[in-house]
Design a protein around this motif. Structure first.
Motif, PDB file in Angstrom:
ATOM      1  N   ALA A   6       0.840  -1.198   0.000  1.00 12.87           N
ATOM      2  CA  ALA A   6       0.000   0.000   0.000  1.00 12.87           C
ATOM      3  C   ALA A   6       0.870   1.241   0.000  1.00 12.87           C
ATOM      4  CB  ALA A   6      -0.937   0.014   1.210  1.00 12.87           C
ATOM      5  N   VAL A   7       0.450   2.248  -0.745  1.00 14.55           N
ATOM      6  CA  VAL A   7       1.087   3.566  -0.769  1.00 14.55           C
ATOM      7  C   VAL A   7       0.001   4.555  -0.347  1.00 14.55           C
ATOM      8  CG1 VAL A   7       2.295   5.293  -2.140  1.00 14.55           C
ATOM      9  CG2 VAL A   7       2.600   2.865  -2.656  1.00 14.55           C
ATOM     10  N   CYS A   8       0.142   5.121   0.847  1.00 18.81           N
ATOM     11  CA  CYS A   8      -0.946   5.897   1.449  1.00 18.81           C
ATOM     12  C   CYS A   8      -0.554   7.354   1.669  1.00 18.81           C
ATOM     13  CB  CYS A   8      -1.371   5.282   2.785  1.00 18.81           C
ATOM     14  SG  CYS A   8      -1.741   3.507   2.707  1.00 18.81           S
ATOM     15  N   THR A   9      -1.496   8.246   1.479  1.00 20.98           N
ATOM     16  CA  THR A   9      -1.276   9.678   1.711  1.00 20.98           C
ATOM     17  C   THR A   9      -2.513  10.303   2.339  1.00 20.98           C
ATOM     18  OG1 THR A   9      -2.130  10.347  -0.461  1.00 20.98           O
ATOM     19  CG2 THR A   9       0.231   9.820  -0.323  1.00 20.98           C
ATOM     20  N   SER A  10      -2.326  11.479   2.879  1.00 23.03           N
ATOM     21  CA  SER A  10      -3.447  12.292   3.378  1.00 23.03           C
ATOM     22  C   SER A  10      -3.094  13.753   3.153  1.00 23.03           C
ATOM     23  CB  SER A  10      -3.714  12.037   4.865  1.00 23.03           C
ATOM     24  OG  SER A  10      -2.588  12.399   5.646  1.00 23.03           O
ATOM     25  N   SER A  11      -4.086  14.562   2.897  1.00 28.03           N
ATOM     26  CA  SER A  11      -3.840  15.981   2.630  1.00 28.03           C
ATOM     27  C   SER A  11      -3.806  16.807   3.902  1.00 28.03           C
ATOM     28  CB  SER A  11      -4.922  16.532   1.693  1.00 28.03           C
ATOM     29  OG  SER A  11      -6.213  16.357   2.259  1.00 28.03           O
ATOM     30  N   GLU A  12      -4.246  16.245   5.035  1.00 29.57           N
ATOM     31  CA  GLU A  12      -4.266  16.964   6.306  1.00 29.57           C
ATOM     32  C   GLU A  12      -3.688  16.092   7.411  1.00 29.57           C
ATOM     33  OE1 GLU A  12      -8.120  18.375   7.301  1.00 29.57           O
ATOM     34  OE2 GLU A  12      -8.436  19.418   5.392  1.00 29.57           O
TER      35      GLU A  12
END
Length: 338
Positions: A6-12
């Motif tokens: 998994a490659v995970c991101t969040s903007s906040e």
């Protein structure tokens, strides 16, 4: 070798990350568009798939990214690797910079399960070489060279000494108290030219402390372990006992110097049970638990510890520029002044 699941991101910040399948890793910044990217040492977070699965087996309903991790990787136990380890994934090169982190406030997972694996199992890295990582890519573990990390080749004798900080606190380990001493120790160490290799927050449990000491010393993860907390008269204060239990040699002068310096500030310094000891090529020094006392005690000794580490790690076999055979008496005590 591992495999990216998994490659995970969040903007906040403060929100769960979500698997986006592919992301761009930017040199000395992190993942493009991720809230935690920036010019600091925790640009990318990684978590072992096996640790997540073990947590799920306890009944936790968690998705990829729920712990705040950027990369979920199968086949690599990140927690067992030392700071400085490199991870190569296609064109991307990451360097491990921190193991574990303090949990300042309980997340939704902790509130549901009474536990969270990220503070103890998660690791952090910085980006040494940019590029893209996709789900399914292979990740290779190797040692990073100084050329890749710093842009110049340094000899081992010029490399900064590695410090591992261990906080012993029942309330801290339960997330009921913020660890305010660790940032102080980190600041002083950095100012004296040391590098922080890792950080562990444990309860006041002697067996657990002994196991962590052995893990760090026996795997040469750090040259110097600085503990904070657990040196008083409370029945749960057991850091000196844990240190003595794993010690191969004692270094009493270090604790004596801290108490002598502290006595000029408060007579209660005589109540400290802190000790210093050596296991293998690692020095362990106990500091007080309060941020102010930890700062005072560490500032008394931090510069002089460098010479002791030079001798302990065989970077230097002489003292004060005097020939080794000339400076020691028959009982092995240095007779020259520093």
């Amino acid at each position: 070798m591992g495999k990216v699941l998994a490659v995970c991101t969040s903007s906040e910040k403060g929100t769960a990350k979500r698997n986006v399948g592919k992301a761009e890793f930017v040199l000395d910044h992190g993942i493009a568009g991720d809230a935690h990217a920036g010019p600091w040492h925790r640009q990318v977070s990684l978590l072992s798939y096996q640790k997540i699965e073990a947590f799920r087996a306890k009944g936790a309903k968690v998705e990829d990214g729920d712990f705040g991790e950027n990369l979920v990787v199968e086949g690599i136990d990140f927690r067992s690797l030392p700071v400085g380890t490199a991870f190569e994934c296609g064109e991307v090169l990451l360097e491990l910079t921190q193991i574990g982190k303090e949990c300042h406030s309980h997340c939704a997972i902790y509130k549901t399960m009474g536990d969270c694996i990220m503070p103890r199992e998660g690791v952090f890295a910085k980006v040494l070489r940019g590029g893209f990582i996709n789900v399914g890519d292979e990740m290779i573990v190797r040692q990073v060279s100084r050329t890749e990390a710093d842009g110049e080749k340094l000899s081992d004798n010029n490399a900064p000494y590695r410090i591992w900080i261990i906080t012993a606190s029942d309330k801290g380990s339960r997330g009921e108290r913020e660890d305010k001493s660790e940032p102080v120790i980190r600041e002083i160490a950095a100012g004296a030219g040391y590098t922080v290799a890792g950080y562990t927050l444990l309860s006041d449990d002697q067996a657990g402390l002994e196991a962590e000491f052995k893990r760090i010393c026996d795997n040469s993860f750090a040259d110097l372990i600085l503990t904070t907390g657990g040196t008083g008269f409370s029945p749960r204060d057991c850091v000196p006992e844990a240190t003595a239990a794993v010690a191969e040699r004692l270094a009493p002068g270090i604790a004596e110097a801290m108490r002598a310096g502290s006595m000029a500030i408060t007579k209660r310094a005589m109540l400290s049970r802190a000790i210093a000891a050596i296991r293998g090529s690692t020095l362990i020094v106990n500091l007080p638990g309060s941020p102010r006392a930890a700062r005072e005690n560490l500032e008394f000794i931090i510069k002089e510890l460098h010479h002791g580490l030079d001798i302990l790690t065989h970077r230097d076999s002489e003292c004060g520029g005097i020939n080794h055979n000339e400076k020691y008496g028959s009982i092995g005590i240095c007779l020259t002044t520093p």
